[in-house]
Scaffold this active site. Sequence first.
Site, short mmCIF file in Angstrom:
data_model
loop_
_atom_site.label_atom_id
_atom_site.label_comp_id
_atom_site.label_asym_id
_atom_site.label_seq_id
_atom_site.Cartn_x
_atom_site.Cartn_y
_atom_site.Cartn_z
N LYS A 269 0.84 -1.19 0.00
CA LYS A 269 0.00 0.00 0.00
C LYS A 269 0.88 1.24 0.00
CE LYS A 269 -3.94 -2.01 2.44
NZ LYS A 269 -4.95 -1.80 1.38
N ARG A 345 -10.65 -10.88 0.86
CA ARG A 345 -11.53 -11.88 0.23
C ARG A 345 -10.94 -13.28 0.31
NH1 ARG A 345 -11.35 -8.66 -5.30
NH2 ARG A 345 -11.21 -7.02 -3.72
#
Length: 496
Positions: A269, A345
């Site tokens: 990130k 996920r």
Amino acid sequence: MQISLSSAQPQAWSGTVLALGIAEGDPNGWIPAMEERFSISLGDWLEQRKFQGKNGESASLQLLNPNCESLVLIGLGPLEALDVNSFRQAGAAAARASKNQTGSIGLLLPWNAVDPAEAVTVAAQAVRLALYSDQRFRSKPEPSIHPERLELLGPLPNTLSSALEAVHPICAGVELARELVAAPPNSVTPSALAESAAQMAHEHGLDLKVLERSDCEARGMGSFLSVCQGSDMDPKFIHLTYRPSGPATKRVVLVGKGLTFDSGGYNLKVGAAQIDMMKFDMGGSAAVLGAMRSIAELRPQGVEVHMLVASCENMINGSAVHPGDIVTASNGTTIEINNTDAEGRLTLADALVYASELEPDAIVDLATLTGACVIALGDEIAGLWTGDDSLANSLEGAAKDAGEGLWRMPMHQAYRKGLKSLLADLKNTGPRPGGSITAALFLKEFVRSSIPWAHIDIAGTVWSDKGRGMDPAGATGYGVRTLVSWVCAQTQQAEN
């Protein structure tokens, strides 16, 4: 905070802060009575400040009176436009005006403009939640000064006292979620989440099972375990269960994403990805833990509630998962990881397989899953994906009752092609356009088609930089009230 009903009229009430709701178009309201009681020209004072009772307006006056130190007037807007949310806003306004004062708040609103039981409940919740302050990590905590008592004024029947019994359990659940989300990642680890669940199980008689890494390996949870390969923290798969005292005719599963810190992995990130805020990537787990805290005290009958959290960190070291690795989930599905920063996920995949094996009547997952949802809906509305209209309606109704924004989004099956992999059964991310939809379609692959399932993306709603309404700046506790409302509605359905 002690909360009670009081039949005292404002002219006679004694306490610290007297808060009165003033409707727009009703310029007098309680003003003449207050002028007589306190010997002040309140009407002139409000006219100078152009206070008209519009929604969102408020005016505070220090009275220096031994029987009432402050008078707060809260604009409600037109009386005919009042709804339940108006009482939340008014309660929050009263709380904000009462900070740094002790004693009691007397709150008078037009309770009968809506269902009085709902009105008093949501106003009381709003006062308590708006006064929330987190000082745990300061070396010299600032004193949390606020009124200890709330009295809801007016000719209210004593039977409404029972409606207030839900205020503490629900607020306690929201406050727990806020504390978990706000805490730094060196404090809230996967083990800490498991310990929080263990404490809850001990205090409220819930059943707890925690799967360790070896247990997850034995169950073939290769998707979940791939995420934590780069972390020194052991993963924890937490299964907490509430069982009613009587027979259960419904079983539901609440699944929360539990990434206690997300570096993004090798897809690190950077920039706007807010790596410094990735402590809140376990907001889904905080919401379901908070909901279980409330449910455990409310003890709804007829419904069995399971909570699942696959918790870990997404970190980088020599053992971390690579972009391009292929892993196998516990239902046998192979996944090409084309983005290590789409890790939530992957953890949810095995949690949803596990949830399906419980053969519930419905599964609801909450996750800070996609930035795409934030772009679409902002920071006050969560996204809802489900192919089941009945489940969608019940969740939307629960969110409305709870005062939490929720908007149904499309499960556009044609976008499923974006998850196709040349080598594996599917990739963990699709094209950038429609990213929140393809994320939901990915999760759908791990839920049995016969089970109603809904996915709620809370990436935008989990945190408020500046605060809003009854949410002070910081963690909001979003989702707790909606889940509790939804579970309690299952109780009513079971009775019918």
